[in-house]
Design an enzyme around this catalytic site. Structure first.
Site, PDB file in Angstrom:
ATOM      1  CG  ASN A   1     -15.399 -21.983   4.512  1.00 51.93           C
ATOM      2  OD1 ASN A   1     -14.284 -22.210   4.071  1.00 51.93           O
ATOM      3  ND2 ASN A   1     -16.167 -22.908   5.044  1.00 51.93           N
TER       4      ASN A   1
ATOM      5  CB  THR B   1      -4.440 -28.336   8.630  1.00 52.98           C
ATOM      6  OG1 THR B   1      -5.483 -29.210   8.211  1.00 52.98           O
ATOM      7  CG2 THR B   1      -3.136 -28.767   8.021  1.00 52.98           C
TER       8      THR B   1
ATOM      9  CD  GLU C   1     -17.198 -25.127   8.599  1.00 50.81           C
ATOM     10  OE1 GLU C   1     -17.489 -24.603   9.703  1.00 50.81           O
ATOM     11  OE2 GLU C   1     -17.959 -25.154   7.630  1.00 50.81           O
TER      12      GLU C   1
ATOM     13  CB  THR D   1      -4.772 -32.115   2.498  1.00 48.65           C
ATOM     14  OG1 THR D   1      -4.459 -31.246   1.433  1.00 48.65           O
ATOM     15  CG2 THR D   1      -4.091 -33.455   2.271  1.00 48.65           C
TER      16      THR D   1
ATOM     17  CE  LYS E   1      -4.399 -31.999   7.656  1.00 51.52           C
ATOM     18  NZ  LYS E   1      -5.263 -31.702   6.489  1.00 51.52           N
TER      19      LYS E   1
END
Lengths: 408, 408
Positions: free
Chosen positions: A403, A156, A279, A193, A182
């Site tokens: 974000n 994703t 991230e 997730t 993932k």
């Protein structure tokens, strides 16, 4: 900007006998995007899994638990990206079942023989119709060699696919272990997730398989943190197709221990890849806690350090604000911790001894280590023999930036 | 960029009979900076406090606990900024005692009659000599009207001083409650300490004073979060100088309840000021959790939401990623939570009903609320009558930016 991570070489991913994979495009978020994965398991395969403890867990997680609990053999897994089917109530359950039923019809098996997985936006209805119409394409594409494509299909917000594979001799035969995962990179909000799938052709008894998946998960996917948020959809599945090696029924046998360690090492490789691709990550931290009374308290200390925004921003800044690490140890929840026994190392540098700054510690030594992309934080609690290791990444400018900006 | 916060008007801060304050400059971090505060208490004053639960608590916190436990009357408090005297081991204790002894000598009282407080950098030795040489200047400056200067003297990374004052009629007399606090803004790394001091001239029995400080702390300073890190030095002190109003010995008396509610309201005002001045804060969130089995589980849910980096960055982005709030509720640790009973409001907007997105919820309504600087998040657990409120701020670009850049 993943830390020391590259895309897996498809040639390095060994097929697992008895397991075929097919990818398709349902156009859930973007037309043409490969967003549906079907994994088919031949007769004799055994499956075990561990799932998120989040009470708001998604409809597919509920169904996975129920279908595994039914004791019926699992014949297929189906994964979609782009929608988490979480916070969707009873309607979400019906839509997930619709996907299971459609795939069961195509593979001529029962609804309970299908495990569904979803990852993506929370609070939005699952486009079951789109997924169902893509299933025939995925089933038609089923092949043993599709692991690399599968790793891409479940991505994703990951910037790189995550897959690993190993073979080892066992009882005069060679067994294969191949897995994909993932990440919970949080790059794109609501996509938190973690999904992990590992398959082996080993003949491991069902009773041992559940122990094995828990053992491996506890030392891999359950030992990482990116921002401390627990997803509604996290799932880790272990498949044994029973096609190679000796029959393994005894948890004390050398064969089981060899398999256990190999599966755990592979799971750790995948889990670490998730953190390396966290991230905005620019640093990879291994937090090793030693000398605790038990594994749990060591892990609590590791997580307190690995989750602390203050610690994570300090690592991003390559700034040895090491008092922050002591502070995190102090609030990790060990009510009888004697901090005057605690030692802290940053790689080879002794920073704190018996709870206080070591007289020989020089800031430039801490600075030198903090500049490295890979940093080992070692905490000695000196109150027992237990240990735990937690992997984390730093907290960068980009975490907030991405974000905050993602809709603009 | 504090959210709806201004500096207190010195004229609004009523002196408290029996309490004098003196400020001095010890030049701990910068020459000339007012960094030492002495509060002197006249005979008859009673003191109670609550302190950080961090096991790595600082030397002065240990001494405060011991001196209060000695049962001897407290005659003075001494606060320094610029150094936390934490992670400093036995040497830190000796240096803190040196400060206590010096002040005790100046005020002709015992060592145990002095409570020391420090805030600033962790892991560095306290410059006790500098502090001690500044104490005569602080003692010479002791005066009842110095509350505004005191609020400034205890600031570290706060962008504004925090003080509040109220008077209320009690038993035909008028009692005064005045307090100051400093924040855990984390603007400057290693400066994470929350300090709060509230003094009243009310005649409240010592046995009730400890209950009162816990009651007020639980609903104020222990109900806020900025980044979830628990400081090594957090302290909240309540002083009763016994100069006004009726004698209060009964926890059920109307006088006690009036005093309790006034002290709690003032503590909440100071605690909220800390959040409004939180590092890089652009939004002020009130998280109200209702319908829980007990106060603790409601607070756990409030903190899970208030600490989540995903929730906090979404608020910064004015982005209604409200599934993140449900996810936080789900991992708050209520193992038997029935999420299908949970409702979620954003101000007046019903977002989720019975665990799922409400059919009437429109994203533009969520967006409208998210753009406000002050946002109420209401969670109904619908499993009991308990409630809790937590105050938090958003997680902005600047939080990481300032933390990362502060040495460059």
């Amino acid at each position: 900007m993943p830390v020391s991570l590259t895309a897996p070489d498809p040639a390095s991913l060994h097929p697992v006998a008895g397991v075929t994979l097919g990818i398709a495009s349902a156009g859930i978020k973007r037309p043409g995007r490969k967003d549906v994965l079907v994994m088919r398991l031949d007769d004799g395969a055994q499956v075990a899994g561990v799932f998120t403890l989040n009470r708001f867990c998604a409809a597919p997680v509920h169904l996975c638990r129920e279908h595994l609990a039914s004791g019926k053999p699992v014949r297929a897994l189906v994964v979609n990206t782009g929608n988490a089917n979480a916070g969707t109530g009873l309607d979400g359950r019906h839509r997930a079942l619709e996907v299971c039923d459609t795939l069961a019809g195509l593979l001529d098996c029962q609804r309970q023989a299908v495990l569904p997985f979803s990852t993506g936006v929370i609070l939005e209805p699952l486009p079951a119709d789109k997924i169902c119409s893509a299933l025939p394409e995925a089933v038609a594409a089923l092949a043993p060699a599709n692991w690399a494509e599968a790793a891409e299909a479940i991505m994703t917000t990951d910037t790189l696919p995550k897959a690993a594979s190993v073979q080892l001799p066992l009882g005069g035969d060679t067994i294969t272990i191949t897995g994909i995962a993932k990440g919970a990179g949080m790059i794109h909000p609501n996509m938190a997730t973690m999904l992990g799938y590992i398959a082996t052709d080993a003949r491991v008894a069902p009773s041992l398989l559940q122990d094995l998946v828990r053992y491996a998960a506890d030392r891999s996917f359950n030992s990482i943190t990116i921002d401390g948020d627990t997803s509604t959809n996290d799932s880790f599945i272990l498949i044994a197709s029973h096609r190679a090696g000796p029959q393994i029924d005894n948890a004390d046998s050398a064969d089981y221990l060899a398999l256990r360690d190999a599966v755990t090492a592979l799971a750790q490789q995948l889990a670490q890849a998730i953190v390396r691709d966290g991230e905005g990550a620019t640093k990879f931290m291994t937090i090793q806690v030693e000398g605790g009374r038990d594994h749990q308290e060591c892990k609590a200390v590791g997580y307190a350090i690995g989750r602390s925004p203050l610690v994570k921003t300090a690592f991003f800044a390559s700034d040895p604000n090491l008092g922050r690490i002591l502070a995190a140890i102090g609030y990790a929840g060990i009510s009888d911790l004697d901090v005057d026994q605690v030692d802290l190392y940053l790689d080879d540098v002794l920073v704190a001894h018996q709870g206080g700054r070591h007289p020989d510690y020089r800031e430039e030594d801490g600075q030198r280590v903090m500049r490295e992309p890979e940093i080992l934080v070692r905490v000695m609690l000196n109150r027992g023999d237990a240990t735990a290791t937690v992997w984390s990444c730093d907290f960068s400018y980009d975490y907030v930036k991405i974000n905050a900006d993602y809709r603009s």
